[in-house]
Design a protein around this motif. Structure first.
Motif, PDB file in Angstrom:
ATOM      1  N   GLU A 245       0.840  -1.203   0.000  1.00 28.90           N
ATOM      2  CA  GLU A 245       0.000   0.000   0.000  1.00 28.90           C
ATOM      3  C   GLU A 245       0.872   1.250   0.000  1.00 28.90           C
ATOM      4  O   GLU A 245       0.551   2.247  -0.647  1.00 28.90           O
ATOM      5  CB  GLU A 245      -0.922  -0.002   1.214  1.00 28.90           C
ATOM      6  N   PRO A 248       3.347   0.738  -4.041  1.00 26.79           N
ATOM      7  CA  PRO A 248       2.671  -0.221  -4.932  1.00 26.79           C
ATOM      8  C   PRO A 248       3.570  -0.928  -5.937  1.00 26.79           C
ATOM      9  O   PRO A 248       3.325  -2.103  -6.224  1.00 26.79           O
ATOM     10  CB  PRO A 248       1.615   0.647  -5.627  1.00 26.79           C
ATOM     11  N   ALA A 251       4.613  -4.506  -5.388  1.00 29.45           N
ATOM     12  CA  ALA A 251       3.648  -5.599  -5.510  1.00 29.45           C
ATOM     13  C   ALA A 251       3.931  -6.448  -6.740  1.00 29.45           C
ATOM     14  O   ALA A 251       3.711  -7.667  -6.718  1.00 29.45           O
ATOM     15  CB  ALA A 251       2.229  -5.039  -5.563  1.00 29.45           C
ATOM     16  N   SER A 299      -3.031  -5.083  -6.739  1.00 30.27           N
ATOM     17  CA  SER A 299      -2.082  -3.987  -6.899  1.00 30.27           C
ATOM     18  C   SER A 299      -1.244  -4.141  -8.162  1.00 30.27           C
ATOM     19  O   SER A 299      -1.013  -3.175  -8.893  1.00 30.27           O
ATOM     20  CB  SER A 299      -1.166  -3.906  -5.674  1.00 30.27           C
TER      21      SER A 299
END
Length: 579
Positions: A245, A248, A251, A299
């Motif tokens: 988060e 990103p 991810a 994501s």
């Protein structure tokens, strides 16, 4: 305490955890019923702890490491195991903290099983063992003592057959089938009865430094490491969800490793289930595992996908781990950008390493037998791949390795064939890059003088061998492909190759090509190759079979042999194209 001479000769990492300690821990791990399977899974798990968002101690995860009720053979074994795993964890932490570019090969974690074979895996007396599943050459994968008991005459016959050039070509069918760009009809050139499907799996891109014969090779490369790594991630799902988060782009990398664990585990590790090889008694809750998996998927899907195959991803593990360590232990910010830069450098270094290895192999084996240099091979294959020619990289094996080449052993032939196949793939990947003078990875291989003074440039015709080989490859294309090059724009892209090959200036009519102009034309080659490729690809790619046509030029109202569907007079028979 003074270090022994043996320990002083070890590298810094090996001194943190010595080979003798590795043997001792490997033996103890056989008692970890319900714990880590081998060094691969142990290393993956500990690597995830070492780069975790929050500092992690071994104490918290002891049950996950050794299982809830390990069966110890002696009272001192629990203490020995704890001490050894603590030392191994310290080594892993030191490894991920160092830059892989400084650490070198030691930065790579163990990607295969390092424990002994399970009892009965290769037991000749096992009733499930089927002699028909193997042929003589498969015994090469067993240890030397077992192989020595087999019929020596049979082994010699196998080596002699493998040393034959045409036999080597046949034995590469499995590797060639792994090339996605090839036409399935090419498979007809190979006889399925000649060898077992699994016999030459090592030619399909496996690491030549695959584990020794006494190791358990039943696992795919990276399988247990990825399982251990993903298992540790899922145990700390909430922390890792906060990481993606906050940043990103990370991810994509974590999701790629997560998916790779599914890939190597096959049906047993499909998306949406717990790690197939995680210890059952300490398995994470479904909710945490699936929540992290969903977060990674969501994501990463909002971002540009990573253009990496599985082998490349595994080779980049040290970089990924180091940048995660920097973010969580060194306080670095936005490490995803640094990771992207490091990745480009690492992939480029890998390409250069392959070039150097194949260059040396060709100089040893091919050139003395009348075969090609690496520059000539690059010219041939660059033309074929740019044109979308549906051929095997081994169709011209005699031309590449030389008609006079005699292989001394199967291993000798296998080594160069494996390097050739890897280079064929590398050229295909190179042609996917956008031509740019700032990207050295998009340039073909051209032999450059080691050192020269700009004031006194070398007199050698730099790039001539590449250009000649590129043009010679085009001469073997179907007639329809050569007609495409009569287009004025295509001729523009082809002109630098002809100038470099012939040594004639494009700027001054009748003048010879000087050093400065030659180097300028070489700098334009990536764009020229891309330009020519666009012409061939627009026509559907070159096909190895000649198009249906008369032997002479078609009539003005006949279909153009290029396959465009137009009349000849409206296509390549038009005056402006013929001129």
């Amino acid at each position: 305490m003074n270090e022994s001479p043996e320990s002083e000769s070890l590298s810094p990492l090996a001194q943190l955890f010595t080979p003798a300690e590795a043997d001792a821990l490997s033996e103890l791990m056989l008692s970890f019923d319900g714990g880590m399977l081998d060094f691969g899974e142990l290393d993956g798990f500990l690597s995830a702890l070492a780069v975790a968002p929050q500092p992690q101690s071994i104490e918290r995860w002891w049950t996950a490491l050794v299982g809830p009720e390990p069966e110890w053979e002696a009272e001192d074994e629990p203490a020995r195991a704890r001490a050894l795993i603590e030392r191994y964890y310290a080594m892993v932490q030191a490894r991920v903290a160092a830059s892989p570019f400084d650490l070198g090969p030691e930065a790579m974690p163990p990607l295969w099983s390092m424990t002994d074979d399970e009892e009965g895996d290769y037991d000749d007396e096992d009733p499930d063992f089927d002699d028909n599943d193997f042929d003589d050459s498969d015994l090469d994968d067993l240890d030397d003592d077992e192989a020595a008991d087999d019929d020596e005459d049979d082994d010699e016959d196998d080596d002699e057959a493998l040393a034959d050039l045409e036999s080597v070509r046949a034995q590469l069918r499995a590797a060639i089938e792994a090339e996605p760009d090839l036409d399935p009809s090419i498979e007809a050139d190979f006889d399925d009865d000649e060898f077992d499907d699994d016999q030459f799996d090592d030619l399909a891109g496996e690491d030549p430094e695959f584990p020794d014969d006494d190791m358990d090779v039943s696992f795919a490369v990276g399988e247990t490491w990825l399982s251990g790594f993903r298992y540790a991630l899922s145990l700390q799902a909430d922390d890792w969800r906060k990481v993606i988060e906050a940043e990103p782009p990370l991810a994509c990398w974590l999701d790629a490793l997560w998916r790779a664990a599914d890939s190597v585990q096959g049906d047993g590790g499909s998306s949406g289930v717990l790690p197939a090889m995680a210890p059952e008694a300490a398995a994470p809750e479904d909710a945490g595992f699936l929540a992290l998996e969903a977060a990674l998927r969501q994501s990463s899907e909002r971002q540009e996908a990573l253009q990496l195959d599985e082998d490349q991803l595994l080779n980049l593990l040290p970089l990924i781990l180091h940048q995660l360590w920097r973010r969580h232990r060194d306080g670095a910010e936005s490490v995803s950008e640094a990771l992207q830069e490091d990745t480009q450098l690492a992939l480029l270094n890998s390409e250069y390493q392959l070039r150097d290895e194949l260059d040396e192999l060709l100089k040893i084996h091919a050139v003395p037998a009348g075969g090609m240099t690496l520059e000539q091979l690059d010219g041939l294959w660059t033309a074929q791949r740019a044109a979308g020619l549906e051929v095997s990289p081994f169709d011209r094996l005699e031309r590449i390795c030389g008609k006079d080449k005699v292989w001394e052993s199967a291993d000798e032939a296998r080594e160069i064939m494996q390097a050739l196949l890897a280079y064929w793939h590398q050229i295909g990947e190179r042609l996917l890059r956008k031509p740019s003078p700032d990207d050295p990875g998009c340039f073909p291989h051209i032999e450059m003088p080691a050192d020269f003074d700009q004031a006194h440039p070398p007199k050698t015709a730099i790039g001539r061998e590449f250009a000649l080989s590129f043009l010679a490859a085009i001469e073997d294309f179907p007639r329809s492909a050569k007609l495409l090059l009569m287009d004025p724009e295509a001729k523009h892209w082809l002109a630098p190759f002809e100038a470099i090959a012939e040594g004639k200036s494009l700027e001054k009519r009748g003048a010879r090509l000087d050093f400065e102009e030659r180097m300028g034309l070489i700098a334009e080659l990536p764009e020229c190759i891309a330009g020519l490729g666009s012409f061939w690809n627009a026509a559907g790619g070159v096909r190895p079979q000649p198009p249906a046509r008369a032997e002479s030029l078609p009539g003005r109202n006949d279909p153009c042999p290029c396959g465009s569907g137009k009349k000849y007079k409206k296509c390549h028979g038009a005056p402006e194209r013929l001129n």
